[in-house]
Design a protein around this motif. Structure first.
Motif, PDB file in Angstrom:
ATOM      1  N   GLY A   1       0.774  -1.233   0.000  1.00 21.67           N
ATOM      2  CA  GLY A   1       0.000   0.000   0.000  1.00 21.67           C
ATOM      3  C   GLY A   1       0.808   1.286   0.000  1.00 21.67           C
TER       4      GLY A   1
ATOM      5  N   THR B   1       0.232   3.268  -3.338  1.00 18.78           N
ATOM      6  CA  THR B   1      -1.109   3.846  -3.367  1.00 18.78           C
ATOM      7  C   THR B   1      -1.198   5.015  -2.406  1.00 18.78           C
ATOM      8  N   ARG B   2      -0.592   4.877  -1.236  1.00 17.77           N
ATOM      9  CA  ARG B   2      -0.600   5.971  -0.257  1.00 17.77           C
ATOM     10  C   ARG B   2       0.078   7.219  -0.829  1.00 17.77           C
TER      11      ARG B   2
ATOM     12  N   LEU C   1       0.532   7.875  -4.027  1.00 20.15           N
ATOM     13  CA  LEU C   1      -0.278   8.328  -5.156  1.00 20.15           C
ATOM     14  C   LEU C   1      -1.434   9.200  -4.683  1.00 20.15           C
ATOM     15  N   ARG C   2      -2.159   8.752  -3.671  1.00 19.79           N
ATOM     16  CA  ARG C   2      -3.286   9.537  -3.153  1.00 19.79           C
ATOM     17  C   ARG C   2      -2.800  10.878  -2.601  1.00 19.79           C
TER      18      ARG C   2
ATOM     19  N   PHE D   1      -0.790  -1.129 -11.881  1.00 19.86           N
ATOM     20  CA  PHE D   1      -0.894  -0.355 -10.643  1.00 19.86           C
ATOM     21  C   PHE D   1      -1.742   0.900 -10.867  1.00 19.86           C
ATOM     22  N   TYR D   2      -1.436   1.647 -11.915  1.00 21.64           N
ATOM     23  CA  TYR D   2      -2.185   2.881 -12.171  1.00 21.64           C
ATOM     24  C   TYR D   2      -3.631   2.587 -12.564  1.00 21.64           C
TER      25      TYR D   2
ATOM     26  N   LYS E   1      -5.454   0.082 -11.577  1.00 21.89           N
ATOM     27  CA  LYS E   1      -6.153  -0.291 -10.339  1.00 21.89           C
ATOM     28  C   LYS E   1      -6.476   0.929  -9.494  1.00 21.89           C
ATOM     29  N   ASN E   2      -5.746   1.997  -9.720  1.00 22.48           N
ATOM     30  CA  ASN E   2      -5.938   3.220  -8.950  1.00 22.48           C
ATOM     31  C   ASN E   2      -6.695   4.299  -9.722  1.00 22.48           C
TER      32      ASN E   2
END
Length: 122
Positions: free
Chosen positions: A47, A50-51, A53-54, A78-79, A81-82
Motif C-alpha cells: 500500500g 497507493t498511499r 499516489l493519493r 498499478f495505475y 487499479k488506482n
C-alpha cells in the motif's frame, strides 16, 4: 538534481528511518505529472505506492498524467487499479512531446495514463 530544478517535488515514505518509496509530482501548466515512482521490491504490495499516489493527487485539482514504459505491465496495472486509464498511442505521443522532456526513442517506448476523478475525466 535536474528534475528538482525543473519543478519536480519528491515525496517519500520512510520505515525504520529508511526511505522505502518515493514519488515525484510536477506542475506543468494545465496538467500535473507523476514522475519517478518507486517502491523498493520488499515493500511492494503493502500500500505504500497507493498511499503516495493519493497524497500527490491531493496536491492539485488539475488533470493528472503519468508516463511509463510500455513494457512495464506491473506499473500500468498499478495505475489502472488506482483509477487511471491508458490513453491511445497517438494521444500519448502528443502528450509525451508536450509535457515531458524525453528523447524520441523513449516517446516511442512509453505510454501515458490519465486519472479519472469526480465522475468525469480530469
Amino acid at each position: 538534481h535536474g528534475e528538482i530544478a525543473d519543478g519536480v517535488v519528491f515525496w517519500g515514505v520512510e520505515r525504520d528511518t529508511k526511505l522505502k518509496a518515493v514519488m515525484g509530482f510536477q506542475d506543468k501548466r494545465e496538467v500535473a505529472l507523476i514522475r519517478h515512482a518507486y517502491v523498493i521490491p520488499e515493500m511492494q504490495r503493502q500500500g505504500l505506492g497507493t498511499r503516495l499516489l493519493r497524497h500527490v493527487e491531493s496536491l492539485s485539482d488539475k488533470p493528472v498524467l503519468v508516463g511509463t514504459w510500455s513494457d512495464a505491465p506491473w506499473a500500468i496495472s498499478f495505475y489502472e487499479k488506482n483509477g487511471y486509464t491508458l490513453l491511445p498511442s497517438k494521444e500519448a505521443s502528443e502528450l509525451l512531446g508536450r509535457y515531458w522532456s524525453i528523447p524520441a526513442r523513449q516517446v516511442e517506448t512509453s505510454v501515458v495514463l490519465r486519472r479519472r476523478a469526480h465522475g468525469r475525466w480530469k
